[in-house]
Write an enzyme that holds these catalytic residues in place. Structure first.
Site, PDB file in Angstrom:
ATOM      1  N   HIS A  61      13.221  -1.412   3.705  1.00  0.00           N
ATOM      2  CA  HIS A  61      13.571  -0.413   4.710  1.00  0.00           C
ATOM      3  C   HIS A  61      14.832   0.356   4.341  1.00  0.00           C
ATOM      4  O   HIS A  61      14.958   1.543   4.706  1.00  0.00           O
ATOM      5  CB  HIS A  61      13.683  -1.069   6.084  1.00  0.00           C
ATOM      6  CG  HIS A  61      12.352  -1.302   6.722  1.00  0.00           C
ATOM      7  ND1 HIS A  61      11.688  -0.330   7.436  1.00  0.00           N
ATOM      8  CD2 HIS A  61      11.529  -2.392   6.709  1.00  0.00           C
ATOM      9  CE1 HIS A  61      10.525  -0.795   7.861  1.00  0.00           C
ATOM     10  NE2 HIS A  61      10.408  -2.050   7.438  1.00  0.00           N
ATOM     11  N   HIS A  67       0.850  -1.186   0.000  1.00  0.00           N
ATOM     12  CA  HIS A  67       0.000   0.000   0.000  1.00  0.00           C
ATOM     13  C   HIS A  67       0.886   1.236   0.000  1.00  0.00           C
ATOM     14  O   HIS A  67       1.966   1.250   0.605  1.00  0.00           O
ATOM     15  CB  HIS A  67      -0.880   0.004   1.257  1.00  0.00           C
ATOM     16  CG  HIS A  67      -1.342   1.367   1.677  1.00  0.00           C
ATOM     17  ND1 HIS A  67      -0.689   2.104   2.642  1.00  0.00           N
ATOM     18  CD2 HIS A  67      -2.381   2.137   1.256  1.00  0.00           C
ATOM     19  CE1 HIS A  67      -1.309   3.258   2.808  1.00  0.00           C
ATOM     20  NE2 HIS A  67      -2.331   3.298   1.980  1.00  0.00           N
ATOM     21  N   HIS A  75      -7.023  -5.204  18.118  1.00  0.00           N
ATOM     22  CA  HIS A  75      -7.803  -6.357  18.562  1.00  0.00           C
ATOM     23  C   HIS A  75      -7.106  -7.672  18.248  1.00  0.00           C
ATOM     24  O   HIS A  75      -7.510  -8.725  18.757  1.00  0.00           O
ATOM     25  CB  HIS A  75      -9.195  -6.334  17.925  1.00  0.00           C
ATOM     26  CG  HIS A  75      -9.196  -6.451  16.432  1.00  0.00           C
ATOM     27  ND1 HIS A  75      -8.828  -5.420  15.601  1.00  0.00           N
ATOM     28  CD2 HIS A  75      -9.530  -7.472  15.618  1.00  0.00           C
ATOM     29  CE1 HIS A  75      -8.943  -5.809  14.343  1.00  0.00           C
ATOM     30  NE2 HIS A  75      -9.359  -7.066  14.324  1.00  0.00           N
TER      31      HIS A  75
END
Length: 308
Positions: free
Chosen positions: A150, A111, A181
């Protein structure tokens, strides 16, 4: 410190439409088969965009690259509550957002997003900022891919504060793309920034570096993993893990929530969702399996120190 001039919004818009064009051309070439279909749209309250989706490709099961330039007379209550100075202000937001869902489970989902926001009241700019970043979501992670991702991110930060900028925006990415969650990160991170408004020219330069650098981070991974053999086991695990991607985007992603709450175009906003996904109650990978190995990658880590 420079502030935005009246014609600077047009400069950002022109950059972003060109970025969408360049990324789409590169992805079509990488896929080698399918092409993007464009869906141009307008928004009743103001603005519009062009959503481009590639489906059923040799490499990409679905790849979406959206450009939007939308405006309104007032912000959603959730946004104005967080920023009281924006209450009653008109606004305009422009951005490019992409999500690629490869067919091969060994090739990660990815993304990226770059965006600019401006608010005005009585013809005066009361707020402006840049935001964006990119992140990587592997199902079967490779250390070489994570290290390359990275290293590229750190290199893009070099002219804009170097290691300190990378550390801050890498940490922001880890914290933002976190499924509370589930107690895990969405993937292995990358860069994320928001509300960047110190110096318009410098901040716009950083936005361009991140936007232009995405392909440098992504395409080498495509070439390494696109032809890796896989079977039904890997495919089922990929679809299961895609379910976590859906959970994050629908529960936590601020861009998705802002788009829906501000009356945005649902099809374009939800373009980020995968074409296929699955959920399984109580699933747990076998200890020591390649699927169990993923867990060690779904937490904040200093990848450059550990792998470099």
């Amino acid at each position: 410190m420079s502030q935005p001039a009246p014609d600077d919004f047009a400069r950002v818009r022109d950059y972003l439409t060109g970025l969408q064009d360049r990324i789409c051309a590169a992805i079509e070439q990488a896929d080698g088969g399918a092409r993007f279909a464009e869906d141009a749209w307008t928004r009743d309250e103001g603005g519009g965009g062009r959503t481009r989706v590639l489906r059923g490709g040799a490499v990409f099961e679905q790849a979406g690259v959206g450009f939007s330039d939308v405006s309104g007379s007032r912000l959603p209550p959730s946004a104005s509550a967080a920023r009281p100075e924006l209450a009653g202000a008109s606004w305009r937001a422009v951005g490019v957002s992409l999500v690629f869902h490869p067919r091969n489970p060994y090739l990660p989902t990815t993304h990226a997003n770059v965006r600019h926001f401006r608010a005005q009241r009585d013809g005066e700019t009361v707020a402006w900022w840049f935001g964006g970043g990119f992140d990587l979501t592997p199902f079967y992670p490779f250390d070489d891919d994570v290290l390359h991702w990275h290293r590229t991110a750190r290199g893009l930060c070099e002219p804009f504060g170097g290691q300190a900028r990378y550390d801050a925006h890498k940490r922001w990415c880890d914290e933002y793309f976190f499924l509370k969650h589930r107690g895990e990160t969405r993937g292995v991170g990358g860069l994320f920034f928001d509300d960047l408004h110190t110096d318009f020219d410098a901040d716009f330069g950083y936005l361009r570096a991140v936007g232009d650098g995405f392909l440098d981070a992504w395409l080498p991974i495509v070439e390494r993993r696109r032809d890796t053999p896989y079977g039904e086991r890997e495919r089922e695990f990929q679809l299961y893990r895609r379910g976590r991607y859906v959970e994050f985007n629908l529960v936590y992603d601020r861009g998705t929530l802002f788009g829906l709450q501000s009356g945005g175009r649902s099809e374009s906003i939800l373009m980020s969702l995968p074409p296929l996904a699955r959920w399984e109650y109580g699933y747990a990978p076998a200890p020591g399996s390649p699927e169990a190995r993923l867990r060690e990658y779904l937490r904040p880590r200093d990848w450059l120190a550990e792998l470099g």
